[in-house]
Every structure is written in C-alpha cells, then in structure tokens.
Design a protein around this motif. Structure first.
Motif, PDB file in Angstrom:
ATOM      1  N   LEU A  21       0.880  -1.199  -0.502  1.00  0.00           N
ATOM      2  CA  LEU A  21      -0.148  -0.360  -0.132  1.00  0.00           C
ATOM      3  C   LEU A  21       0.739   1.449   0.142  1.00  0.00           C
ATOM      4  CD1 LEU A  21      -2.602  -1.502   3.189  1.00  0.00           C
ATOM      5  CD2 LEU A  21      -2.500  -1.463   0.126  1.00  0.00           C
ATOM      6  N   ARG A  22       0.353   1.695  -0.819  1.00  0.00           N
ATOM      7  CA  ARG A  22       1.339   3.138  -1.008  1.00  0.00           C
ATOM      8  C   ARG A  22       0.639   4.471  -0.919  1.00  0.00           C
ATOM      9  NH1 ARG A  22       2.388   3.877  -5.891  1.00  0.00           N
ATOM     10  NH2 ARG A  22       1.589   2.171  -6.588  1.00  0.00           N
ATOM     11  N   ASP A  23       0.616   5.302   0.087  1.00  0.00           N
ATOM     12  CA  ASP A  23      -0.824   6.288   0.816  1.00  0.00           C
ATOM     13  C   ASP A  23      -2.080   6.397   0.350  1.00  0.00           C
ATOM     14  OD1 ASP A  23      -0.312   8.912   1.328  1.00  0.00           O
ATOM     15  OD2 ASP A  23      -0.168   9.731  -0.536  1.00  0.00           O
ATOM     16  N   VAL A  24      -2.492   5.484   1.259  1.00  0.00           N
ATOM     17  CA  VAL A  24      -3.914   5.334   1.208  1.00  0.00           C
ATOM     18  C   VAL A  24      -4.542   6.005   1.536  1.00  0.00           C
ATOM     19  CG1 VAL A  24      -5.499   3.320   1.054  1.00  0.00           C
ATOM     20  CG2 VAL A  24      -3.362   3.085   0.195  1.00  0.00           C
ATOM     21  N   HIS A  25      -5.190   7.032   1.087  1.00  0.00           N
ATOM     22  CA  HIS A  25      -6.263   7.988   1.852  1.00  0.00           C
ATOM     23  C   HIS A  25      -8.027   7.154   1.848  1.00  0.00           C
ATOM     24  CE1 HIS A  25      -3.378  11.340   2.494  1.00  0.00           C
ATOM     25  NE2 HIS A  25      -2.870  10.030   1.706  1.00  0.00           N
ATOM     26  N   ILE A  26      -8.423   6.654   2.880  1.00  0.00           N
ATOM     27  CA  ILE A  26      -9.487   6.167   2.611  1.00  0.00           C
ATOM     28  C   ILE A  26     -11.163   6.774   3.839  1.00  0.00           C
ATOM     29  CG2 ILE A  26      -9.463   4.513   0.822  1.00  0.00           C
ATOM     30  CD1 ILE A  26     -10.906   2.827   3.514  1.00  0.00           C
ATOM     31  N   ALA A  27     -11.990   7.954   4.029  1.00  0.00           N
ATOM     32  CA  ALA A  27     -13.079   7.746   4.570  1.00  0.00           C
ATOM     33  C   ALA A  27     -13.654   6.992   4.697  1.00  0.00           C
ATOM     34  CB  ALA A  27     -13.473   9.174   4.816  1.00  0.00           C
ATOM     35  N   VAL A  28     -14.653   6.564   5.855  1.00  0.00           N
ATOM     36  CA  VAL A  28     -15.949   5.648   5.915  1.00  0.00           C
ATOM     37  C   VAL A  28     -17.345   6.682   6.837  1.00  0.00           C
ATOM     38  CG1 VAL A  28     -17.581   3.410   6.140  1.00  0.00           C
ATOM     39  CG2 VAL A  28     -14.955   3.684   5.095  1.00  0.00           C
ATOM     40  N   VAL A  34     -19.361   2.242   1.636  1.00  0.00           N
ATOM     41  CA  VAL A  34     -18.109   2.235   0.967  1.00  0.00           C
ATOM     42  C   VAL A  34     -17.719   0.894   0.366  1.00  0.00           C
ATOM     43  CG1 VAL A  34     -16.124   3.104   0.747  1.00  0.00           C
ATOM     44  CG2 VAL A  34     -18.164   4.192   2.376  1.00  0.00           C
ATOM     45  N   ALA A  35     -17.398   1.366  -0.966  1.00  0.00           N
ATOM     46  CA  ALA A  35     -16.992   0.305  -1.296  1.00  0.00           C
ATOM     47  C   ALA A  35     -15.826   0.511  -2.285  1.00  0.00           C
ATOM     48  CB  ALA A  35     -18.147   0.261  -2.670  1.00  0.00           C
ATOM     49  N   LEU A 191     -18.147  -2.042   5.236  1.00  0.00           N
ATOM     50  CA  LEU A 191     -16.959  -1.339   3.765  1.00  0.00           C
ATOM     51  C   LEU A 191     -16.817  -2.445   3.297  1.00  0.00           C
ATOM     52  CD1 LEU A 191     -14.185   0.533   3.068  1.00  0.00           C
ATOM     53  CD2 LEU A 191     -13.073  -0.738   5.079  1.00  0.00           C
ATOM     54  N   LEU A 192     -17.144  -2.278   2.107  1.00  0.00           N
ATOM     55  CA  LEU A 192     -17.451  -3.800   0.713  1.00  0.00           C
ATOM     56  C   LEU A 192     -15.915  -3.424   0.215  1.00  0.00           C
ATOM     57  CD1 LEU A 192     -19.930  -5.473   0.123  1.00  0.00           C
ATOM     58  CD2 LEU A 192     -20.731  -4.436  -1.508  1.00  0.00           C
ATOM     59  N   VAL A 193     -15.489  -4.640   0.391  1.00  0.00           N
ATOM     60  CA  VAL A 193     -14.266  -5.537  -0.837  1.00  0.00           C
ATOM     61  C   VAL A 193     -14.515  -5.996  -1.909  1.00  0.00           C
ATOM     62  CG1 VAL A 193     -11.812  -5.511  -0.812  1.00  0.00           C
ATOM     63  CG2 VAL A 193     -12.414  -4.219   1.295  1.00  0.00           C
ATOM     64  N   ALA A 200     -21.036  -3.726  -6.470  1.00  0.00           N
ATOM     65  CA  ALA A 200     -20.615  -3.362  -5.259  1.00  0.00           C
ATOM     66  C   ALA A 200     -20.777  -2.176  -4.910  1.00  0.00           C
ATOM     67  CB  ALA A 200     -18.855  -3.727  -5.279  1.00  0.00           C
ATOM     68  N   LEU A 201     -20.754  -1.714  -6.563  1.00  0.00           N
ATOM     69  CA  LEU A 201     -21.373  -0.234  -6.211  1.00  0.00           C
ATOM     70  C   LEU A 201     -22.801  -0.137  -6.645  1.00  0.00           C
ATOM     71  CD1 LEU A 201     -18.581   1.277  -8.903  1.00  0.00           C
ATOM     72  CD2 LEU A 201     -18.777   1.841  -6.286  1.00  0.00           C
ATOM     73  N   GLU A 202     -23.921  -0.713  -6.759  1.00  0.00           N
ATOM     74  CA  GLU A 202     -25.200  -1.297  -6.835  1.00  0.00           C
ATOM     75  C   GLU A 202     -25.472  -0.255  -5.168  1.00  0.00           C
ATOM     76  OE1 GLU A 202     -27.257  -4.642  -7.513  1.00  0.00           O
ATOM     77  OE2 GLU A 202     -25.934  -4.024  -9.590  1.00  0.00           O
ATOM     78  N   VAL A 203     -24.469  -1.377  -4.848  1.00  0.00           N
ATOM     79  CA  VAL A 203     -25.550  -0.966  -3.271  1.00  0.00           C
ATOM     80  C   VAL A 203     -25.092   0.159  -2.225  1.00  0.00           C
ATOM     81  CG1 VAL A 203     -26.492  -3.395  -2.468  1.00  0.00           C
ATOM     82  CG2 VAL A 203     -24.272  -3.118  -1.983  1.00  0.00           C
ATOM     83  N   ALA A 204     -23.469   0.941  -2.734  1.00  0.00           N
ATOM     84  CA  ALA A 204     -22.873   1.488  -1.773  1.00  0.00           C
ATOM     85  C   ALA A 204     -23.072   3.520  -2.076  1.00  0.00           C
ATOM     86  CB  ALA A 204     -21.024   1.467  -2.154  1.00  0.00           C
ATOM     87  N   ASP A 205     -22.634   3.613  -1.034  1.00  0.00           N
ATOM     88  CA  ASP A 205     -22.808   5.698  -1.442  1.00  0.00           C
ATOM     89  C   ASP A 205     -21.860   6.084  -2.157  1.00  0.00           C
ATOM     90  OD1 ASP A 205     -25.426   5.680   0.352  1.00  0.00           O
ATOM     91  OD2 ASP A 205     -24.134   5.109   2.047  1.00  0.00           O
ATOM     92  N   ARG A 206     -20.648   5.104  -1.890  1.00  0.00           N
ATOM     93  CA  ARG A 206     -19.768   5.833  -2.519  1.00  0.00           C
ATOM     94  C   ARG A 206     -18.713   5.010  -2.247  1.00  0.00           C
ATOM     95  NH1 ARG A 206     -16.146   8.959   0.694  1.00  0.00           N
ATOM     96  NH2 ARG A 206     -16.708   8.068   2.417  1.00  0.00           N
ATOM     97  N   GLY A 207     -17.614   5.497  -3.409  1.00  0.00           N
ATOM     98  CA  GLY A 207     -16.829   3.842  -3.613  1.00  0.00           C
ATOM     99  C   GLY A 207     -15.201   4.865  -3.564  1.00  0.00           C
TER     100      GLY A 207
END
Lengths: 237, 287
Positions: A21-28, A34-35, A191-193, A200-207
């Motif tokens: 992993l290099r410089d990962v930014h995510i927020a839930v 979130v997908a 958090l759906l991986v 996944a994007l069908e049910v997620a709010d953001r991705g």
C-alpha cells in the motif's frame, strides 16, 4: 471530516521490505456503505489487514477519532471493527449455530447474545433452518450468510466484508447485497471490498477504486459506475 | 470360558483407565498439534500427588483425584504459557524436542525428590472384591473405570456445550478465523494444555491405586497413550474410549495366551496395523 467513523490517511503497509500500500487515503462515514473496488492484487485485502492491525504500517488510522496504530488486533476487534473474511473461513466441522456463537465469543452478556442471534435468524431465515447442520455441508451462498451472521454476532460498528461475491451465483450476490443494505439501516457501517466492481457499486453510497496499492479514483457510487475510465477498466467497454 | 470372561473384564477395566490417560494427549495433539512426549511424566506427577496426599495426609485417593487434577492443571498451564507458547504452531520436530526435554527434566526431578523406589497407593479397601456371574471384580478397578469414563464424558460435554469448549474446537479447526472473533490463541493453548495435564493428573492418581508407580513410568505411558490416540482417532473422545478399551483387552488377552512379555509387542503391532489400514483411527472416517 472528523464526523467520519473510519479515517485512513497516508497509509503505507506491506509484507517485509515490499510496500503493497502506498499513500492510501480513505474515509468511511457513519451509516455509510462504502465500496472498495479494484482488480485482484490491487491491495484491497492488504488494506483490510492493516485496518484490523494484523499487519502493521505507517500512516494515520483513526476510528471515531481514536488512533488505531498502537492497538492489537484483539483491541481493534473490541472497538467493533469486525471482518467477514475472504473465503468465508467458517468452522466447517461445527454447526451453523456454533459458528454464529463463535462470533459472540468475546461477549459475556448472555441475554443480549440471544437477542442478536434472533435478529441474525430474522435476517437469514435459512440459517435458522440449517442451525444444527455442519457449516461445511452448506451451499456457498448459505456459507456466506453464515459468515456474515457470525460477524454480526460480534455486534460490529464497522463491518468489513472481503470478497463476498467470490464463487457465488449473481442472484445470490444480489440477495446478500440487499441484506447488507438492511444491516446498514440497522446502524452498522459497511466497508465492502469487492472485485465485482459493479455489484458493489450498486448498493454502495460511495466508492474507492484501488490499483496497484493506491487509490486512483473516488466518488459517489453512481458517478463511479458511470465513469468511462472505470467502465473501460472493469467492464471492457 | 470363565477364564476368558475374567480376562476380558480385566481388559475392559484397564482400558477405561487407558482411555483417560490418552484423552489429554489426544486433546493437546488435536488442538495444538503437539504430540506431548511429556504426557506420561504428567501422569507420573499426578500419581505422586495422589501418593503423597494418601501417605502424608491420609487423603483417600478418590478424594485426592480432583486435587491432583487441579495441581496438574496449574503445571500444564504454566508449561504452555511459559515454554510451549514460544513454539506454538511450530514444526512438529521442534515440539517433539521441547516436550522430550520437559519429560527428561520432570522425570529427573521426580527421581531426586521422590527417589526411584516403587510406590503404590494402598487404601484399606485395596484388596476388596465382589463377584458377578462368577467373575471377580476388584472394587478399586471398577471405581477407577467408572471415574475414568465419567471424566471422559465430562470432558466431551465441556468441549461440546460450553463457550470455552467451543473456542477450543474453533481454534483447532481454523486458527485464523478464531482470531478474527476475539479468541486469544495463547490463552486457549494454555487452557487446553492445562486441561490435558489435568486429565493426565487424574489418570495418574487412579493409576497409582491400581498399579505400582516410580519416576520412570512416564515413557511407557506416553507410548501407550500415543498408540490409543492413533487407534481411536483424534476426532472424538468416544474414539479414545474405544481405543483405550480395545488396547486393554488386547493386552489382557496377550498376557494370558501368549505371555506377559509380549504385551507391548501386541499393542504396538496393532498400532502399526491401524496406521496401515485405518490411518484415521478405528472410528475415523475412511476418506
């Protein structure tokens, strides 16, 4: 951004000398689905491992404003960050009920455990029918239900579901995704991986889209699924 | 005919005790993947706990049994937490070496502390018998058999129906998944090894009542327990009971019809045959 349940900033992590992993930014955010999508080898599972502290890394990891980086996997679990692992990882020789009860292993509140069990059975009536059957004898879809049910028994605040669709028929995947929406309505953040980007994007709010260890795109689920770049990469259109 | 029946009964009574001896070994083997070569030494220690409680404090061996189990539970828990957890899930060879080392240390300590003399726990009722259909049944052996079976049953119920028992089985089946749900493997391992040692302690106390003890009985008892665990299979305590009684009968018959010196030839010969023809144990699945 402090209203977020989970925040990851500038995370680097890997195995041995090799950073995955290099410089990962995510927020839930609280109550979101979130997908986290991307192809095989993009580093999605590694990110989950870093979040649950099985794998150490550098960067800022916070859950409800609490720093996760100094916690053990057991402590992270106690905060309510619970995984449904890839490949389901059930206790095959044990019954469905025993598998579910293992999800509540760290809990001592007998009465509340029974209530959670009832709500899991309500969510998955199949599991109630099969409760005395060995988990190894279930169909793939039922096994995935059992794995999700087991995680719910731990009363998660953040449910991290790893490759739920793997090896399952699309119709089953749709059912399970619907269940995730229901779970979210009950107050559990998800958090759906997934490799199956569009499911996944069908049910997620953001991705977030990950490629080779870093987040390359992010946005609302709708925007991502209509993005020509994403379409080309994952649908071949 | 009468003689054969008597020998069979003797074999069954001995086999119940054998089953209890092997149960702890099988449990530790199944959950921790450690073939505990010090298991016999733990049985030996349990026997000495019973012996000294009886000779020094006049405690009846059947009342001493739970005490021996608690003492050995502590010994086992500390051994696992202090030493064996360092090599948890290591290669089988490492665990064999370490448990062999523990066996040597315990045996030598026992010799220094207790001397090499033969001892026996000899309560007043030791020689008492009763007759059933013309077969002589020594009270202590019948009692030891009953207690051994009860402990095995209790162990089985514990594993099946308690939270910790579930945790132990889950850890044995899928360590990674168990960890995901808050199971601390080191605690489960220490607990499991402690329970295995407690069963050994109980078996040792009973063994001291029906047989003679000295610091060196451990090696043979480890080997017998190993054979029973293989013959019965590691899947369920029921298999261990079947394996124990089977071995008890074989030994009794061999001693009568072939000669007492051939007892070990028969039991380990059968071990080899089981490994060849039914490698998952007599009751194990054939696949």
């Amino acid at each position: 951004m402090s209203g977020n349940l989970l925040e990851v900033q500038g995370l680097f992590a890997g195995y041995g000398e090799v950073p995955v992993l290099r410089d990962v930014h995510i927020a839930v955010g609280r109550g979101e689905i979130v997908a986290l999508v991307g192809s095989n080898g993009a580093g999605k599972t590694t990110l989950l491992r870093a979040l649950s502290r099985v794998l150490s890394g550098t960067g800022k990891l916070t859950f409800e404003g609490r720093d996760l980086s100094c916690l053990t996997p057991e402590q992270v679990f106690k905060l309510g960050i619970v995984q449904v692992p890839e490949g389901r990882q059930l206790f095959d020789q044990m019954t469905v009920l025993e598998n579910l009860m293992m999800g509540a292993f760290a809990r001592r509140d007998r009465k509340a455990i029974q209530e959670t069990l009832a709500s899991v059975y309500e969510l998955f009536p199949k599991l109630y029918e099969r409760r005395t059957q060995r988990a190894g004898s279930l169909s793939g879809g039922e096994q995935q239900m059992c794995a999700i049910g087991r995680a719910l028994m731990a009363m998660p605040r953040l449910l991290m579901v790893d490759e739920m669709s793997l090896g399952l028929a699309p119709v089953i995947v749709d059912q399970l995704l619907e269940v995730l929406s229901t779970i979210r309505k009950q107050g559990v953040t998800v958090l759906l991986v997934e490799q199956d980007v569009f499911a996944a994007l069908e049910v997620a709010d953001r991705g977030y889209v990950m490629e080779t260890g870093t987040v390359t795109q992010s946005g609302t689920a709708q925007a991502l699924s209509e993005d020509p770049e994403v379409k080309r990469a994952y649908l071949g259109i | 005919m009468q003689l054969l029946a008597q020998v069979l009964v003797n074999g069954v009574l001995l086999g119940g005790l054998y089953a209890l001896m092997a149960l702890g070994l099988a449990l530790v083997w199944g959950v921790l993947n450690i073939v505990n070569l010090a298991h016999g030494a733990l049985i030996m220690l349990g026997a000495y706990v019973g012996y000294y409680l009886f000779t020094l404090l006049d405690v009846d061996p059947f009342i001493a049994l739970p005490i021996a189990m608690v003492v050995l539970f502590c010994v086992g828990y500390l051994l696992q937490a202090g030493i064996l957890n360092l090599i948890a899930r290591a290669a089988m060879f490492n665990t064999l070496l370490i448990t062999f080392g523990i066996d040597v240390v315990l045996t030598q300590l026992a010799q220094m502390l207790f001397s090499a003399d033969y001892r026996t726990i000899n309560p007043g009722y030791a020689g008492a018998n009763f007759m059933l259909f013309g077969i002589t049944l020594p009270w202590v052996r019948v009692l030891a058999f009953a207690v051994a079976l009860l402990l095995t049953l209790a162990m089985w119920l514990f594993l099946l129906h308690t939270r910790l028992g579930r945790g132990i089985r889950a850890t044995a089946q899928n360590l990674g998944a168990a960890r995901l749900y808050g199971v601390s493997p080191k605690r489960i391992y220490a607990l499991t090894f402690g329970i295995g040692a407690a069963l050994a302690g109980g078996a040792g106390d009973l063994y001291g009542v029906v047989s003679q003890i000295n610091p060196y009985i451990g090696a043979t008892l480890t080997a017998k327990s190993f054979a029973i665990a293989i013959i019965g299979g590691l899947e369920s305590p029921l298999g261990v009971v079947v394996g124990g009684i089977f071995l008890g009968i074989v030994e009794s018959l061999t001693a009568l019809y072939i000669g007492p010196t051939f007892v070990d030839v028969a039991s380990f010969g059968i071990l080899v045959l089981v490994l060849i023809f039914r490698p998952n144990g007599l009751l194990g699945s054939t696949t």
